[in-house]
Design a protein around this motif. Sequence first.
Motif: not given
Length: 347
Positions: A250-261, A17-20
């Motif tokens: 959190g599957e959408i995030v932990t499996h790399g589909a998108t970032r939390p932000d 998030i901090g970098a995005g």
Amino acid sequence: MSSDFDRRSFLKSAAIIGAGSIVPGKMTAMAQNTNSEKRSGGAIPRRKLGKTGIEVSALGMGGYHLGSAKTQKDAVEMVARAIDAGITFFDNAWDYHDGQSEEYLGSALKGKRQQVVVMTKVCTHGRDKNVAMQQLEQSLRRLQTDHLDVWQIHEVIYDNDPDLIFRPDGAIEALTLAKQQGKVRAVGFTGHKDPRIHLAMLAHNFPFDTIQMPLNCLDATFRSFEQHVLPEAQKRGIAVLGMKSMGGSGEIVTHGATRPDEALRYAMSLPVATTISGMESMEVLEQNIGIASGFQPMAANEMQSLRDQVKYWAADGRFERFKTTKMYDGAEGRKQHEYPPTSELPA
């Protein structure tokens, strides 16, 4: 149910998030027509809860995950931090952790009840009005309050649920009675399984104030609540409560589909009153506060770009398991519908 993913992996993803960069843009046409936001500086925006006259924070705190906090002290500290950050909407349900979630929240809100909007859910799962009213009294005691701001029928996820709820002496009559008695200000229902079931509930033309549903960037193209239920709720002026913005665990995030932000901003950019997020640790709470503070909605082209990006993962519901499996279905509902408990299912 307990989380089935590696929380450390989730938080590692959150560090992105901090970098995005957050691209400023005008709100989508749908959201422009419905979201009236108030904000002060970098605070979390507040929105109207439909026609109720209640105002809520655009980010809400999930009740199940609050009950997953390591100790009651941890839960109390998290609620205090959430309120300080501008979160005013607190979700819960009668059956979360066998009542522990409501008890945690009740303790956390001592002296702060008037600052927040409290929602909990009744878990009759086909049982009658009397059971619903008994559960309401139990919830009020646990939450240490004399009224609820929002009371919803929980987990309308079985095909026969609408018929059971609306039968004579069914749970729907409890919603009407509780409102008449002044024990609840607004009423609604929630579910995560199939938009058809939500539409079957709405077909009864009951004057619901709220409706809760999963809304995330994958849902947009798979068994979609966004495409089929959200427009109907808007048309009726029913306040929409979004949930499962990152897939439930959190599957959408932990499996790399998108970032939390990206995931949370997408959900909050839809025409919803609030997006309820599960936050069982201070780390996750701080992550979401960071995203929601100074929130700027995604532009329409950003939202479409994200839908296109995740289309492959959306196609079979692999990261929306609350739609495609029974692993997210609560124990109380499984019992009343005579499904075996999770402990009896094969590994």
